[in-house]
Design a protein around this motif. Structure first.
Motif, PDB file in Angstrom:
ATOM      1  N   VAL A 168     -77.010  81.922 110.976  1.00 54.71           N
ATOM      2  CA  VAL A 168     -76.999  82.827 109.820  1.00 54.71           C
ATOM      3  C   VAL A 168     -76.164  84.075 110.117  1.00 54.71           C
ATOM      4  CG1 VAL A 168     -78.455  84.343 108.413  1.00 54.71           C
ATOM      5  CG2 VAL A 168     -79.185  81.996 108.897  1.00 54.71           C
ATOM      6  N   ASP A 169     -76.295  84.616 111.306  1.00 52.62           N
ATOM      7  CA  ASP A 169     -75.576  85.843 111.631  1.00 52.62           C
ATOM      8  C   ASP A 169     -74.187  85.581 112.220  1.00 52.62           C
ATOM      9  OD1 ASP A 169     -77.334  87.838 110.696  1.00 52.62           O
ATOM     10  OD2 ASP A 169     -78.672  87.445 112.365  1.00 52.62           O
ATOM     11  N   GLU A 170     -73.786  84.319 112.204  1.00 48.65           N
ATOM     12  CA  GLU A 170     -72.429  83.958 112.641  1.00 48.65           C
ATOM     13  C   GLU A 170     -72.108  84.462 114.051  1.00 48.65           C
ATOM     14  OE1 GLU A 170     -69.557  84.792 109.606  1.00 48.65           O
ATOM     15  OE2 GLU A 170     -70.599  83.527 108.161  1.00 48.65           O
ATOM     16  N   ILE A 171     -72.946  84.021 114.980  1.00 46.46           N
ATOM     17  CA  ILE A 171     -72.729  84.343 116.394  1.00 46.46           C
ATOM     18  C   ILE A 171     -72.541  83.023 117.139  1.00 46.46           C
ATOM     19  CG2 ILE A 171     -73.757  85.342 118.485  1.00 46.46           C
ATOM     20  CD1 ILE A 171     -75.349  87.224 116.563  1.00 46.46           C
ATOM     21  N   GLY A 172     -71.513  82.944 117.947  1.00 48.64           N
ATOM     22  CA  GLY A 172     -71.208  81.709 118.664  1.00 48.64           C
ATOM     23  C   GLY A 172     -71.592  81.777 120.133  1.00 48.64           C
ATOM     24  N   ILE A 173     -71.393  80.652 120.822  1.00 52.41           N
ATOM     25  CA  ILE A 173     -71.750  80.520 122.237  1.00 52.41           C
ATOM     26  C   ILE A 173     -70.505  80.089 123.019  1.00 52.41           C
ATOM     27  CG2 ILE A 173     -73.101  79.157 123.887  1.00 52.41           C
ATOM     28  CD1 ILE A 173     -74.992  80.703 122.274  1.00 52.41           C
ATOM     29  N   GLU A 174     -70.298  80.716 124.166  1.00 56.11           N
ATOM     30  CA  GLU A 174     -69.175  80.340 125.021  1.00 56.11           C
ATOM     31  C   GLU A 174     -69.654  79.423 126.155  1.00 56.11           C
ATOM     32  OE1 GLU A 174     -66.074  83.193 127.130  1.00 56.11           O
ATOM     33  OE2 GLU A 174     -67.846  82.857 128.366  1.00 56.11           O
ATOM     34  N   LEU A 175     -68.865  78.390 126.462  1.00 57.59           N
ATOM     35  CA  LEU A 175     -69.087  77.581 127.660  1.00 57.59           C
ATOM     36  C   LEU A 175     -68.118  78.111 128.711  1.00 57.59           C
ATOM     37  CD1 LEU A 175     -69.081  73.985 126.083  1.00 57.59           C
ATOM     38  CD2 LEU A 175     -70.974  75.624 126.212  1.00 57.59           C
TER      39      LEU A 175
END
Ligand SMILES: [Zn+2]
Length: 233
Positions: free
Chosen positions: A150-157
């Protein structure tokens, strides 16, 4: 090949952005993201008054090297080492990395604080090299993933050995989270947190294998689309 976590002489990296770009071309990479440190007491970093110059430097390289996609990113140390209350909106940036979110070992601020700040940022936001299992494994994982969506936050590998335990990268230690994550519209980025060794500029293969194994292709595509929407030549 692509790498969206690279430091240069604008902060604590030892090569200029142009040397990085030339090496990336030599390695036939398609996309890179320069992500120097925003003003923090932790390491050499970019004072807010030089942000525009930094951005212009990357934009000039885009014009000069048109056969490669060069993204303008930046990394925020999400802790008391950074003056979070006067954080800029990062207008013009393609994405913003936040490190140490909810990470007590590094004095990181809690995740909920990021939600307020995120609304003021005019670019995709990504949690960089987060030890998700340690920092979020005890919470309601679906609730956490819903908030990211919903808050448009992503995850980095992140493939850098600094972000491993007994040789396993943090993302491989969080299968419960990533098995569920693919069902959410959460962007997934990849990077190696490069500072000095150009050999490792394209060292993201393990993250790409992980994306295949875990079926996160759609999430990586979403990241590429969101940064692409911001990208201007
Ligand atoms: Zn970094």
């Amino acid at each position: 090949m692509m790498n969206f976590h690279i430091h240069t002489t604008w902060s604590d990296g030892i090569y200029t952005p142009e040397i990085i770009v030339k090496e990336a071309i030599k390695k036939r990479m398609e996309k890179i993201g320069i992500t120097d440190h925003y003003q923090t007491r932790k390491v050499s970093s970019i004072p807010s008054k030089y942000l525009t110059m930094y951005l212009e430097d990357i934009h000039a390289l885009r014009k000069k090297y048109r056969d490669m996609e060069i993204y303008a990113g930046i990394e925020v140390d999400f802790s008391p080492r950074t003056d979070i209350s006067s954080l800029p909106d990062f207008k013009g940036f393609d994405f913003v990395l936040f490190e140490y979110v909810q990470d007590s070992l590094w004095d990181g601020y809690p995740f909920w604080m990021l939600l307020d700040i995120r609304k003021k940022i005019d670019a995709p936001v990504i949690l960089a090299h987060n030890d998700l299992m340690r920092n979020f494994g005890n919470t309601d994982i679906n609730a956490f993933l819903r908030v990211l969506e919903v808050d448009e936050i992503g995850i980095e590998l992140n493939t850098n050995p600094n972000y491993t335990k007994l040789g396993e990268p943090y993302y491989r230690l969080a299968p419960e989270i990533f098995e569920r994550l693919r069902r959410y519209n959460i962007p997934v980025s990849i990077g190696s947190d490069l500072h000095e060794d150009l050999e490792y500029l394209d060292d993201v293969e393990d993250a790409l294998s992980f994306i295949q194994e875990t079926h996160l292709e759609k999430n990586l595509k979403l990241f590429l689309k969101r940064i692409g929407d911001k990208y201007e030549r």
